[in-house]
Structure formats: C-alpha cells, structure tokens
Design a protein around this motif. Sequence first.
Motif, short mmCIF file in Angstrom:
data_model
loop_
_atom_site.label_atom_id
_atom_site.label_comp_id
_atom_site.label_asym_id
_atom_site.label_seq_id
_atom_site.Cartn_x
_atom_site.Cartn_y
_atom_site.Cartn_z
N VAL A 242 0.81 -1.22 0.00
CA VAL A 242 0.00 0.00 0.00
C VAL A 242 0.85 1.27 0.00
CG1 VAL A 242 -2.08 -1.00 1.02
CG2 VAL A 242 -0.23 -0.21 2.51
N HIS A 243 2.15 1.14 0.22
CA HIS A 243 3.01 2.33 0.12
C HIS A 243 3.19 2.75 -1.34
CE1 HIS A 243 5.74 -0.97 -0.66
NE2 HIS A 243 6.64 -0.12 -1.13
N ARG A 244 2.66 1.95 -2.26
CA ARG A 244 2.72 2.28 -3.69
C ARG A 244 1.33 2.60 -4.25
NH1 ARG A 244 7.81 0.86 -5.68
NH2 ARG A 244 7.06 0.96 -7.82
N ASP A 245 0.34 2.72 -3.37
CA ASP A 245 -1.01 3.09 -3.80
C ASP A 245 -1.00 4.44 -4.49
OD1 ASP A 245 -1.94 0.78 -2.68
OD2 ASP A 245 -3.03 1.74 -1.04
N LYS A 246 -1.87 4.60 -5.49
CA LYS A 246 -1.99 5.86 -6.20
C LYS A 246 -3.38 6.45 -5.99
CE LYS A 246 1.44 5.06 -9.84
NZ LYS A 246 1.70 5.02 -11.30
N ILE A 247 -3.41 7.76 -5.78
CA ILE A 247 -4.66 8.48 -5.56
C ILE A 247 -4.70 9.63 -6.55
CG2 ILE A 247 -6.01 9.85 -3.91
CD1 ILE A 247 -4.50 8.19 -1.71
N GLU A 248 -5.72 9.67 -7.39
CA GLU A 248 -5.85 10.71 -8.40
C GLU A 248 -7.23 11.35 -8.33
OE1 GLU A 248 -2.93 9.06 -11.93
OE2 GLU A 248 -4.99 8.32 -11.84
N MET A 249 -7.28 12.65 -8.64
CA MET A 249 -8.53 13.39 -8.66
C MET A 249 -9.01 13.47 -10.11
SD MET A 249 -8.24 13.81 -5.53
CE MET A 249 -6.90 12.64 -5.33
N CYS A 250 -10.18 12.98 -10.38
CA CYS A 250 -10.61 12.81 -11.76
C CYS A 250 -11.93 13.49 -12.09
CB CYS A 250 -10.75 11.32 -12.09
SG CYS A 250 -9.21 10.40 -11.91
N LEU A 251 -12.02 13.97 -13.32
CA LEU A 251 -13.26 14.41 -13.94
C LEU A 251 -13.46 13.51 -15.15
CD1 LEU A 251 -15.66 16.18 -14.63
CD2 LEU A 251 -14.10 17.82 -15.66
N ASP A 252 -14.46 12.62 -15.06
CA ASP A 252 -14.62 11.55 -16.05
C ASP A 252 -13.31 10.75 -16.11
OD1 ASP A 252 -17.25 12.21 -16.62
OD2 ASP A 252 -16.63 13.78 -17.99
N ASN A 253 -12.63 10.73 -17.25
CA ASN A 253 -11.38 9.97 -17.34
C ASN A 253 -10.16 10.89 -17.38
OD1 ASN A 253 -12.60 7.38 -17.45
ND2 ASN A 253 -13.15 7.75 -19.59
N LYS A 254 -10.34 12.14 -17.02
CA LYS A 254 -9.24 13.09 -17.03
C LYS A 254 -8.81 13.41 -15.61
CE LYS A 254 -10.90 15.28 -21.29
NZ LYS A 254 -11.38 16.54 -21.92
N ILE A 255 -7.52 13.69 -15.46
CA ILE A 255 -6.98 14.02 -14.14
C ILE A 255 -7.10 15.52 -13.91
CG2 ILE A 255 -4.93 13.97 -12.68
CD1 ILE A 255 -4.04 11.48 -14.22
N ILE A 256 -7.78 15.90 -12.85
CA ILE A 256 -8.14 17.29 -12.62
C ILE A 256 -6.94 18.22 -12.59
CG2 ILE A 256 -8.98 18.85 -10.80
CD1 ILE A 256 -11.25 16.91 -10.33
N GLU A 257 -5.89 17.84 -11.86
CA GLU A 257 -4.79 18.78 -11.67
C GLU A 257 -4.04 19.11 -12.95
OE1 GLU A 257 -3.07 14.90 -9.76
OE2 GLU A 257 -5.05 15.77 -10.14
N LYS A 258 -4.27 18.33 -14.02
CA LYS A 258 -3.54 18.56 -15.27
C LYS A 258 -4.21 19.58 -16.18
CE LYS A 258 -1.19 14.08 -15.47
NZ LYS A 258 -0.96 12.84 -16.27
N PHE A 259 -5.49 19.88 -15.94
CA PHE A 259 -6.15 20.78 -16.89
C PHE A 259 -7.10 21.78 -16.24
CE2 PHE A 259 -9.25 17.46 -16.34
CZ PHE A 259 -10.47 18.10 -16.42
N SER A 260 -7.46 21.62 -14.98
CA SER A 260 -8.46 22.48 -14.37
C SER A 260 -7.88 23.83 -13.96
CB SER A 260 -9.05 21.80 -13.13
OG SER A 260 -9.69 20.60 -13.49
N SER A 261 -8.76 24.81 -13.82
CA SER A 261 -8.34 26.14 -13.37
C SER A 261 -8.04 26.09 -11.88
CB SER A 261 -9.46 27.15 -13.62
OG SER A 261 -10.57 26.88 -12.76
N THR A 262 -7.39 27.14 -11.39
CA THR A 262 -7.07 27.22 -9.96
C THR A 262 -8.33 27.17 -9.12
OG1 THR A 262 -5.10 28.53 -10.46
CG2 THR A 262 -5.91 28.60 -8.20
N GLY A 263 -9.38 27.88 -9.57
CA GLY A 263 -10.64 27.88 -8.83
C GLY A 263 -11.29 26.52 -8.78
N GLN A 264 -11.24 25.78 -9.90
CA GLN A 264 -11.81 24.43 -9.93
C GLN A 264 -11.05 23.48 -9.01
OE1 GLN A 264 -11.57 23.90 -14.23
NE2 GLN A 264 -13.80 23.85 -14.37
N LYS A 265 -9.72 23.59 -9.05
CA LYS A 265 -8.90 22.74 -8.17
C LYS A 265 -9.20 23.02 -6.71
CE LYS A 265 -5.03 22.45 -11.41
NZ LYS A 265 -3.63 22.86 -11.68
N LYS A 266 -9.25 24.31 -6.38
CA LYS A 266 -9.49 24.66 -4.98
C LYS A 266 -10.88 24.22 -4.54
CE LYS A 266 -9.17 28.40 -1.63
NZ LYS A 266 -8.73 29.78 -1.37
#
Length: 336
Positions: A242-266
């Motif tokens: 479990v020290h290699r578990d991955k946690i990602e924030m997603c919108l549909d199949n996209k990762i939020i932190e890669k394309f969302s605005s600062t306001g959306q991320k916050k």
Amino acid sequence: MYALNLKLINLRNHINSFYELGMETLFIGDNGSGKTSILEAVYILFGLRSFKKQPLSSVVNFNESFFRIESEIKEETHISDIVCLFNDKRTTLVNGENIEDIADYVYNHPVACYTPDMLGILSKDQQDRRNFIDRFIFYYDKEHIYDIKKYNRLLSQKQAEFEKETSDFIYLDVLNEKIVYLSNKISSKRVKIIDEVNKNLKEIYSSLDFSMENVFINYSSNISDTSLLNKEKFMKKSLYGVHRDKIEMCLDNKIIEKFSSTGQKKTFILLCLYGFIKIIEESRNIKIITLLDDFEAALDKNRALFLKNIFSNNRQVLYTGVDNTRLNFENVIFIK
C-alpha cells in the motif's frame, strides 16, 4: 469541540497575542501579519505537529527559545484548559496534567485544515496524498495509525534484508505474509472512506452548476498482484504494498490537476475536505474544528458563499483572508 480563545507566546511573529474565538471567525490582515500562524497554532495544539513540513523548532520566534499555545476548549458541558509548550521538546497539558496517550489525545481532538501550501489531496507527492487520506481514517478508526506504523516497520526490515549481500528468502516470506495481511487491511479502509467521499462529491456537484460532472477520487493499488513479491527478491526492491497506492482526482477519465483552473482545483480540494469531515462527524457524532487559510482566493463569490455555508454549518471554522468585503462573517479580527 469548540475553542473559546487562543493565546500565543513566541510563536513565529506572535510574541504575546490573545484572541477570543467565535464559531465562525475570520482573521484578516496584510501578508506576513501572522494570520496563517494562528491557524498553525490551533493545528499544533490539537494535532501536535505543524501542518507545514517543518519541525516544531522552526515555529519558535527567531529571538526566543520556546513557544507556548494556550486555549480554553469547550467539550459538551465542560471546559478544559489545554497548553502546548515547546522548549527543545513538546509538552502538552490538559488541565495541568500531561497527556498519557498521544494517539488518544489526537483522536479525541480532531482538526481539519486547508492551506494553499498544503495541497494534501492534490499534492505532487503520492505519499502526501496517502497521508491525507490516512489521517482522516485515523479519526474514523484509531487503530489505523498502528497498522500504518507496523506496516512501515515491516518495510524497513525487508529493505534491510534486501541490502544484505545474500538475502534470507525464508525470512522475507515471513515478512511478506505480514505485509500482505496489513496491506489488505489498510487498503480496505482507504477504499471504504474514498467511496463515501465520492458519494458526497457526486451529490454536491450534481446539485450545483460548477461545470464539473462525475468528479471523483480514483484509488488504485497493486495488492492483488502477489507475484510482485517474488520479483522483489531478485530486484532487491520493494514493489508490492500500500506504500505504492496511487490516488488521483478525476473528472470523467481526465486528471483534474492537469487541466483544471485554480478555482476548480481549490473547489475540488475544499469539497473533498468537507466530505471527509462529514463522514467523521456523522460516524462519531462529533464536530471537527476546521481551519481554512486564504479562503476566498481564486473563488468567485457564489462558490465562496456556498463553501462558507456548508463549512460553517454547526461547527467551528477559523478562516483567514485579506479583507471581509465580499462575505459576512460573525467574528472578524484584524491582525496588524
């Protein structure tokens, strides 16, 4: 739990400060005035560590050798005096008595926090994300912290065996049996709390026009692939667990932190935080003191008002900001 007041001595730029706190308090002032330090003090008082990746010694005012944090805490019908003193080492007193069990104290004084520097669930470091999740699981299930500690000790023992010129495979099998057991136990708790938060996120986003649908936390683990344990023996590297578990924030199949605005991320971070708080409060029938640093930054007025309303619903929330011109707060304190 409700903090009635807060006294700070030699904590960063607070040489001797005293504040009366309400259920909803906004601290405003110029940058560098010490607003965030107030929230940090509350976090230290209850969490026994800073929310920054710094030792407690760094919190002491530059010209002093110690800091002291004091507060009167109302819990149901009684009031307790809590003091946290740091002078080379930390001492925490409740009504003048040293706390005997640190884990028990932290469990019984839960605190939740957001700061722009503490991205937590959106940190670039997966370990930070796992720590964020695990802290809330601890508030839900105190035994979780002991499982994490046991697991980390086993990993250290396994790594020490890998570093030997010739590893003892029988000993590694014994360690791995325990690691598999704890991995399944830890992972199941992570899955459970993340599933609950995802349900909350779905309900909130479906009721609001935030231009974001099907927002969720994605959790992945390799613990079903026990063949990795045999590969480890020859690669002399820990691949499983479990020290290699991955946690990602997603919108549909996209990762939020890669394309969302600062306001959306916050917005997403704050709603995740709210989801975790809600789960703990409902499961334990308690209210969690919540700290929201630089709250309104990057949020339009409608989002800020919505978030303020859900966070300030029957729990104590301490905010910081530059001014109080957009939203109304019950108690506003200007920091010079």
